[in-house]
Design a protein around this motif. Sequence first.
Motif: not given
Length: 508
Positions: A12-28, A53-57
């Motif tokens: 995950i890239d916290r600098k990207k505009a794409l929200p983290i949950y969307q990045q997770i979906c994309e990676r899967f 990932l050091n993000t909220a559950r």
Amino acid sequence: MTVRNPMLAIEIDRKKALPIYQQICERFRTAIAAGHLRPGDRVPPLRGLATQLNTARGTVELAYTILVDEGYLQMRGAAGTFVSPSLSAAQMQAVAAGGRDDAADVLTTDLVGGEKAPYASPSHATARQRPIAAALSGEPRPLQPGLPALDAFPRKLWSRIVSRRARGGGQAMLAYPDPVGYLPLREHIATYLGLSRGVTCLPNQVFITGGYRATLELVLRSLASPGDRMWFEDPGYLLARNFLAETGVQLVPVPVDAEGIDVERGIEREPAARFALVTPSHQSPLGNTLSLARRMALLTWAEAASRWIIEDDYDSEFRYLGRPLPALKSLDRHDRVLYCGTFSKVMFPGLRLAYTVVPERAIERVERVACSMNTGAPTLFQAALADFIEQGHFARHVKRMRTLYGQRRLLIAHALKQAFGERLTVKLPPGGIQFAVQFAEAADGPVDDVAVATRARQAGLAVLPLSNWYAHGRMRDTPRGLVMGFANITDTTEADRLVRTLRSCLDG
């Protein structure tokens, strides 16, 4: 930051505009397309992936929810979460062919903890809406929620009134309608609400619209600003939720219990919300009534910071235990409630007439927006409805339907209990023309109410899955059941036949 296991790497890239949950979906999706994850493979647990990932559950949970609803993952309770074994080779190839990330433009709602999470990605929302739209529009189908008794509507009488208006109403019936509504109808509505719902208002506070969606659009264009947050009942009215998500309003799901919307939880989740959308008389879809204590708490919350409450009083005319309850608006001493009603339930939905009563301080703003939208409802039907009310037909029709629906709701309840037994909990609400039933959990886990509703739709029925009415409908602890209407069930034979068909859909 990267998470690795023998089969999967998530970055995950916290600098990207794409929200983290969307990045997770994309990676899967990418991992499945590349063959790094195959049907039946276990994926990291929610808590473990969130920690790594050091993000909220909740962020991971929402990503998994989207992937479950899209058919990529399958949750098996304590056993964990797996790539869906039912993923076909064709689906795998479609993913590999470069299916776009439909979550890229999702509208978000603020949740507890400051993170933003979706009600649904566009693809997810659209997938939900297609069967809903099919079930609620076009040719009426058995058990359709929100549909009044079309067989009992006085069509000949209505046709005579419309024809008389069309012949003798002059050119005004054919011209562009008044954007704020036909004045005689506004006057009749104001009188009716004062007598039946305890709502004291003037005709110039009443605005006629072309349906509930048009009412919400008028209200939000007049009073909302981009990014405003709105409490929304969870579960709550599906079509309203989907429309509101398109407006830019940030929806805050607030739990509903036996007393209605939980105001304290709403304050905990988002104390600074500017709007609350509620169905206090007959909560949609659970049928609960907002308690007096909750009503007063909600009004106090609104009064404290000049917030707005939108009261959707969609079918309060039909109450079978005691007298109809006064509207929330009748308790509003500081003019913070916008009262919304519709003729879709008391007349017929094809009429496309609804209304809202706005606070006096907002009349000028709402009128200005109504004129700029210039989407007034047809004058001919407004005038005919005004005649229908003035001549006493409306009051007589409501009285007849209240008796008829009281009988028909018992027919369906008895048939459901006979056919399903302990596999279904049937608790009839004290009012309305639809209700929700809940499945008992099966030995192998929660019943897939979406699959049951899909099979029912294929069998010609128009029930809707209860879980879809929840913000995060595919979580394991989300209640599973069906939302159905009963107003068009004519006799015991029909009730038994429809319920037998529905029962056959439970086990496939």
